[in-house]
Design an enzyme around this catalytic site. Sequence first.
Site, mmCIF file in Angstrom:
data_model
loop_
_atom_site.group_PDB
_atom_site.id
_atom_site.type_symbol
_atom_site.label_atom_id
_atom_site.label_comp_id
_atom_site.label_asym_id
_atom_site.label_seq_id
_atom_site.Cartn_x
_atom_site.Cartn_y
_atom_site.Cartn_z
ATOM 1 C CG HIS B 57 -2.230 -0.794 0.525
ATOM 2 N ND1 HIS B 57 -2.516 -0.968 0.215
ATOM 3 C CD2 HIS B 57 -1.517 -2.124 2.672
ATOM 4 C CE1 HIS B 57 -3.314 -2.231 1.188
ATOM 5 N NE2 HIS B 57 -3.290 -3.223 1.688
ATOM 6 C CG HIS B 219 -6.379 -6.189 0.563
ATOM 7 N ND1 HIS B 219 -7.554 -5.097 1.354
ATOM 8 C CD2 HIS B 219 -5.404 -5.038 0.908
ATOM 9 C CE1 HIS B 219 -6.879 -4.477 2.536
ATOM 10 N NE2 HIS B 219 -5.367 -4.894 2.248
#
Lengths: 215, 332
Positions: B57, B219
């Site tokens: 991330h 995700h």
Amino acid sequence: MMSHIDNSKSGSIVLDLIKVIQDNKEYLSEIDGAIGDGDHGINMNKGFTIAGENLANTGAPLATSFKLLGNVLINEIGGSMGPLYGTLFRKMAVAIREHDSIEAKDFLKMLQNALSGIQQLSDAKVGDKTLMDTLVPAVQAFDTALGNEKTFTECLDSMSEAAEKGMRSTEDLVAKIGRASRLGERSRGVQDAGATSCCLLLQTLAKSTKERLSD
Amino acid sequence: MQRIINHPDLVVEDMLEGFVKAHPDLIAKTDHAKVLKYKDCPVPEKVGVVTGGGSGHKPAFIGYLGKNMLDAVAAGEIFSSPSAQAFFDAFKAADSGKGVACLYGNYAGDNMNVKIAVMDAEDEGIEVKTVVANDDVASAPIHEKEKRRGVAGEILMWKVGGAKAALGGDLDEVVDAAQKAIDHTRSVGIGLSPCTIPSAGKPNFEIKEGTMEVGIGHHGEAGIKVEPLKSANEMAAMCLDIILPDLPFKKGDEVVALVSGLGATPVMELYIFYNKVDEILREKGISVFQPYVGNYFTSLEMKGVTLTLMKLDDELKELISLNANSVGLKQF
């Protein structure tokens, strides 16, 4: 009658558990990939293999071996499976560490302690499409069989059958918890990876325990 | 898969090594290979501010280590929670004796690992309190808010919590400020293409060419709806239509507006998107006190955008305005 296993001589049960995860690494990742990250087998294999390296040739008793496996999973793996299976094996270890000889009633306490440990960590229930769909009925089946005065072997067989049935039930479920739950209806039609690894572990636990039963 | 990696199973390790080498002015290692800290941490007499989460991330989570920001971060495998041990070691690294605020996102794995780590910390005499971010409006309806995931709004929670700690807040004050920050924050994302975890080798979900997934998770979690691809202006309007009624944000409110790319979106397009966000907010009488536009919280090479709004009060304004120095957020 085959009534117990020796704690000190049964550490190799854990080596069998490690092997079944290693042997099914790709299968577990493949079914996880359908509705999850596809890393279930990879992560499980990583943790179980580290534990295997630490346990090889130590001849550690069963309780010690469960504890080591649990600690490795909690410390090294992370994700959801690290804490869940780590807690499962740690709690099994706690339940049997004072016992030289493990009889069916002790084995049941071990299973129940593992289950309650997981329940403290997660709210997942039967029907949520998780490893609880395997674990809960398996523990229940062992309990029922023992209550009906079945032999240790029969109790283990009942546990294995219930685990398998529980695992298969997840195919038709919609995930309610964990990452697959975000898929809603799209998660139906695929067997849950956690329920599958849990079934492999419980069936191997049953088989290995049966092989080590003595009078 | 065209990627700049070595062994796919070691991407996190390799990335952490490089990150430490690239930012010696801000970042230091700890005894745990997957735990990094702000180089001056533990800062004496300050509450430690910690987070952790799956990798992939960037710049979250380690990119927010720094002055008046996070003190220690536990890194997990790609999209997978750090271990309980890693969270625990992050608590230890960050604790100056004033306790630790663990500000993290609502995911099953993180919840469990943090729970175990907090119990372990208690045994060692480290006081840890937690705030769980749940800013993603699309992940559950408002009456099931506790099920919502934490997404880019976490950055604003860290900014506020880090600032409160830096200004001398005690553990309860830091946790209260961080909780207020996340309670005042709403986010939503739109995905245009999927991403691939290197060790898996192929995308684990699909977004068809010409379509977009509204409400997608960090995700690739499924969104609310899949629609034909729309213009940036329509996307901005759609995101605001989802976020604004949820708090609700009203005429006269002042907000932080955070627009983040998901990894593979050209930054240019984020500004095209923000242009319309700002315009619509103005029309509705909502003023942007502080905009942030860039790649603040990504998902590997996913294409897409997230919009986060935080409604401000005097305390949040002060905390958002405090200077900060981290890789992902610099404010002077």
